[in-house]
Design a protein around this motif. Structure first.
Motif, PDB file in Angstrom:
ATOM      1  N   MET A 107      -4.200 -10.903 -20.096  1.00 57.43           N
ATOM      2  CA  MET A 107      -4.419 -10.860 -18.671  1.00 57.43           C
ATOM      3  C   MET A 107      -3.523  -9.772 -18.096  1.00 57.43           C
ATOM      4  O   MET A 107      -2.358  -9.673 -18.456  1.00 57.43           O
ATOM      5  CB  MET A 107      -4.064 -12.206 -18.059  1.00 57.43           C
ATOM      6  N   LYS A 108      -4.076  -8.974 -17.218  1.00 53.18           N
ATOM      7  CA  LYS A 108      -3.358  -7.812 -16.725  1.00 53.18           C
ATOM      8  C   LYS A 108      -3.310  -7.806 -15.200  1.00 53.18           C
ATOM      9  O   LYS A 108      -4.292  -8.109 -14.534  1.00 53.18           O
ATOM     10  CB  LYS A 108      -4.036  -6.543 -17.226  1.00 53.18           C
ATOM     11  N   PHE A 109      -2.118  -7.468 -14.676  1.00 50.01           N
ATOM     12  CA  PHE A 109      -1.925  -7.236 -13.250  1.00 50.01           C
ATOM     13  C   PHE A 109      -1.441  -5.801 -13.115  1.00 50.01           C
ATOM     14  O   PHE A 109      -0.552  -5.378 -13.848  1.00 50.01           O
ATOM     15  CB  PHE A 109      -0.850  -8.155 -12.666  1.00 50.01           C
ATOM     16  N   SER A 110      -2.006  -5.051 -12.165  1.00 49.43           N
ATOM     17  CA  SER A 110      -1.530  -3.694 -11.954  1.00 49.43           C
ATOM     18  C   SER A 110      -1.692  -3.309 -10.496  1.00 49.43           C
ATOM     19  O   SER A 110      -2.569  -3.811  -9.793  1.00 49.43           O
ATOM     20  CB  SER A 110      -2.262  -2.706 -12.860  1.00 49.43           C
ATOM     21  N   THR A 111      -0.817  -2.417 -10.078  1.00 48.63           N
ATOM     22  CA  THR A 111      -0.867  -1.908  -8.714  1.00 48.63           C
ATOM     23  C   THR A 111      -0.161  -0.566  -8.668  1.00 48.63           C
ATOM     24  O   THR A 111       0.553  -0.192  -9.603  1.00 48.63           O
ATOM     25  CB  THR A 111      -0.237  -2.901  -7.708  1.00 48.63           C
ATOM     26  N   LYS A 112      -0.357   0.147  -7.571  1.00 48.53           N
ATOM     27  CA  LYS A 112       0.338   1.417  -7.371  1.00 48.53           C
ATOM     28  C   LYS A 112       0.723   1.540  -5.911  1.00 48.53           C
ATOM     29  O   LYS A 112       0.041   1.022  -5.018  1.00 48.53           O
ATOM     30  CB  LYS A 112      -0.507   2.597  -7.831  1.00 48.53           C
ATOM     31  N   GLU A 113       1.834   2.204  -5.698  1.00 47.12           N
ATOM     32  CA  GLU A 113       2.339   2.457  -4.343  1.00 47.12           C
ATOM     33  C   GLU A 113       2.877   3.872  -4.292  1.00 47.12           C
ATOM     34  O   GLU A 113       3.483   4.347  -5.265  1.00 47.12           O
ATOM     35  CB  GLU A 113       3.485   1.493  -3.995  1.00 47.12           C
ATOM     36  N   PHE A 122       1.619  -5.334 -15.514  1.00 49.90           N
ATOM     37  CA  PHE A 122       2.057  -6.479 -16.312  1.00 49.90           C
ATOM     38  C   PHE A 122       0.884  -6.874 -17.185  1.00 49.90           C
ATOM     39  O   PHE A 122      -0.195  -7.170 -16.685  1.00 49.90           O
ATOM     40  CB  PHE A 122       2.423  -7.673 -15.422  1.00 49.90           C
ATOM     41  N   ASP A 123       1.087  -6.890 -18.479  1.00 49.49           N
ATOM     42  CA  ASP A 123       0.051  -7.323 -19.409  1.00 49.49           C
ATOM     43  C   ASP A 123       0.578  -8.551 -20.140  1.00 49.49           C
ATOM     44  O   ASP A 123       1.530  -8.460 -20.910  1.00 49.49           O
ATOM     45  CB  ASP A 123      -0.278  -6.199 -20.391  1.00 49.49           C
ATOM     46  N   ILE A 124      -0.033  -9.706 -19.884  1.00 53.45           N
ATOM     47  CA  ILE A 124       0.432 -10.981 -20.428  1.00 53.45           C
ATOM     48  C   ILE A 124      -0.496 -11.407 -21.560  1.00 53.45           C
ATOM     49  O   ILE A 124      -1.714 -11.469 -21.377  1.00 53.45           O
ATOM     50  CB  ILE A 124       0.449 -12.070 -19.338  1.00 53.45           C
ATOM     51  N   LYS A 125       0.119 -11.689 -22.723  1.00 55.71           N
ATOM     52  CA  LYS A 125      -0.669 -12.113 -23.882  1.00 55.71           C
ATOM     53  C   LYS A 125      -0.118 -13.434 -24.417  1.00 55.71           C
ATOM     54  O   LYS A 125       1.074 -13.547 -24.680  1.00 55.71           O
ATOM     55  CB  LYS A 125      -0.593 -11.062 -24.985  1.00 55.71           C
ATOM     56  N   PRO A 126      -0.985 -14.420 -24.581  1.00 55.18           N
ATOM     57  CA  PRO A 126      -0.533 -15.692 -25.163  1.00 55.18           C
ATOM     58  C   PRO A 126      -0.368 -15.566 -26.674  1.00 55.18           C
ATOM     59  O   PRO A 126      -1.123 -14.855 -27.329  1.00 55.18           O
ATOM     60  CB  PRO A 126      -1.657 -16.653 -24.808  1.00 55.18           C
ATOM     61  N   LEU A 127       0.632 -16.264 -27.216  1.00 61.86           N
ATOM     62  CA  LEU A 127       0.881 -16.226 -28.657  1.00 61.86           C
ATOM     63  C   LEU A 127       0.589 -17.555 -29.340  1.00 61.86           C
ATOM     64  O   LEU A 127       0.620 -17.634 -30.560  1.00 61.86           O
ATOM     65  CB  LEU A 127       2.340 -15.823 -28.922  1.00 61.86           C
ATOM     66  N   ASN A 128       0.342 -18.602 -28.541  1.00 62.18           N
ATOM     67  CA  ASN A 128      -0.003 -19.900 -29.134  1.00 62.18           C
ATOM     68  C   ASN A 128      -0.968 -20.633 -28.198  1.00 62.18           C
ATOM     69  O   ASN A 128      -1.307 -20.132 -27.124  1.00 62.18           O
ATOM     70  CB  ASN A 128       1.257 -20.730 -29.439  1.00 62.18           C
ATOM     71  N   ALA A 149       0.327 -21.556 -24.616  1.00 64.13           N
ATOM     72  CA  ALA A 149       0.407 -20.347 -23.789  1.00 64.13           C
ATOM     73  C   ALA A 149      -0.991 -19.881 -23.398  1.00 64.13           C
ATOM     74  O   ALA A 149      -1.203 -19.391 -22.281  1.00 64.13           O
ATOM     75  CB  ALA A 149       1.151 -19.253 -24.533  1.00 64.13           C
ATOM     76  N   ARG A 150      -1.948 -20.045 -24.285  1.00 66.00           N
ATOM     77  CA  ARG A 150      -3.322 -19.660 -23.971  1.00 66.00           C
ATOM     78  C   ARG A 150      -3.863 -20.507 -22.823  1.00 66.00           C
ATOM     79  O   ARG A 150      -4.557 -20.019 -21.937  1.00 66.00           O
ATOM     80  CB  ARG A 150      -4.194 -19.827 -25.216  1.00 66.00           C
ATOM     81  N   LEU A 151      -3.531 -21.799 -22.814  1.00 66.65           N
ATOM     82  CA  LEU A 151      -3.943 -22.680 -21.714  1.00 66.65           C
ATOM     83  C   LEU A 151      -3.284 -22.253 -20.404  1.00 66.65           C
ATOM     84  O   LEU A 151      -3.920 -22.265 -19.347  1.00 66.65           O
ATOM     85  CB  LEU A 151      -3.597 -24.128 -22.036  1.00 66.65           C
ATOM     86  N   LEU A 152      -2.006 -21.865 -20.472  1.00 62.84           N
ATOM     87  CA  LEU A 152      -1.304 -21.381 -19.281  1.00 62.84           C
ATOM     88  C   LEU A 152      -1.981 -20.131 -18.732  1.00 62.84           C
ATOM     89  O   LEU A 152      -2.249 -20.028 -17.534  1.00 62.84           O
ATOM     90  CB  LEU A 152       0.164 -21.108 -19.597  1.00 62.84           C
ATOM     91  N   VAL A 153      -2.268 -19.175 -19.609  1.00 63.96           N
ATOM     92  CA  VAL A 153      -2.908 -17.934 -19.177  1.00 63.96           C
ATOM     93  C   VAL A 153      -4.300 -18.230 -18.614  1.00 63.96           C
ATOM     94  O   VAL A 153      -4.718 -17.622 -17.624  1.00 63.96           O
ATOM     95  CB  VAL A 153      -2.964 -16.910 -20.338  1.00 63.96           C
ATOM     96  N   GLN A 154      -4.992 -19.174 -19.211  1.00 56.98           N
ATOM     97  CA  GLN A 154      -6.314 -19.542 -18.697  1.00 56.98           C
ATOM     98  C   GLN A 154      -6.210 -20.083 -17.271  1.00 56.98           C
ATOM     99  O   GLN A 154      -7.012 -19.754 -16.399  1.00 56.98           O
ATOM    100  CB  GLN A 154      -6.970 -20.586 -19.614  1.00 56.98           C
TER     101      GLN A 154
END
Length: 156
Positions: A1-7, A109-115, A118-123
């Motif tokens: 899951m990715k969040f990105s922005t620019k200013e 920010f690129d968030i990757k679950p490892l278990n 964590a996959r449930l959290l990201v979901q």
């Protein structure tokens, strides 16, 4: 899951990057918000290999995060890897000079679950992505405004 922005900020790229490297200031800000922050390296100048261990309360549970600078290319980019219980997050900060006194800040920010947990959290985060993205962009915009406020011409 990715969040990105620019200013875009009215600050020269070298000064903006120098302010982004105020790691002691970021450590103090985290401690004021109740986090415990500890450096895990002995470097005296910013660069690859810098590390921190942070502990904080989130949603009623004590969380611990290990952070390490894995890329440092002054004054264009720094990448910090964050590892927590089952999560890997890469924070990429890129700066681009738009003119002599104007800089574009791009934060990802690129968030990757490892278990599985964590996959449930990201979901669950994906379900709230619109709200989280708005908050993320607002925080980065406030930070950019703060950079402009703190900038004094002639500093680098």
């Amino acid at each position: 899951m990715k969040f990105s922005t620019k200013e875009d900020v009215e600050v020269p790229i070298d000064a903006a990057f120098a302010m982004m490297c105020d790691f002691e200031g970021f450590e103090r800000a985290a401690m004021r918000r109740g986090a415990e922050v500890q450096r895990t390296d002995t470097k005296t100048v910013p660069g690859v290999g810098m590390g921190w261990r942070a502990a904080f309360n989130l949603r009623g549970k004590r969380r611990q995060v290990d952070l390490e600078m894995i890329s440092f290319d002054k004054p264009e980019e720094m990448v910090i890897e964050c590892r927590s219980q089952g999560l890997l997050c890469l924070m990429t900060l890129e700066l681009a000079a738009l003119s002599k006194n104007r800089t574009r800040i791009m934060l990802t920010f690129d968030i990757k679950p490892l278990n599985l947990s964590a996959r449930l959290l990201v979901q669950s985060l994906k379900l709230a992505k619109t709200t989280l993205t708005k908050k993320f962009k607002l925080r980065v915009a406030e930070f950019a405004k703060d950079l402009e406020t703190r900038y004094k011409p002639g500093q680098v």
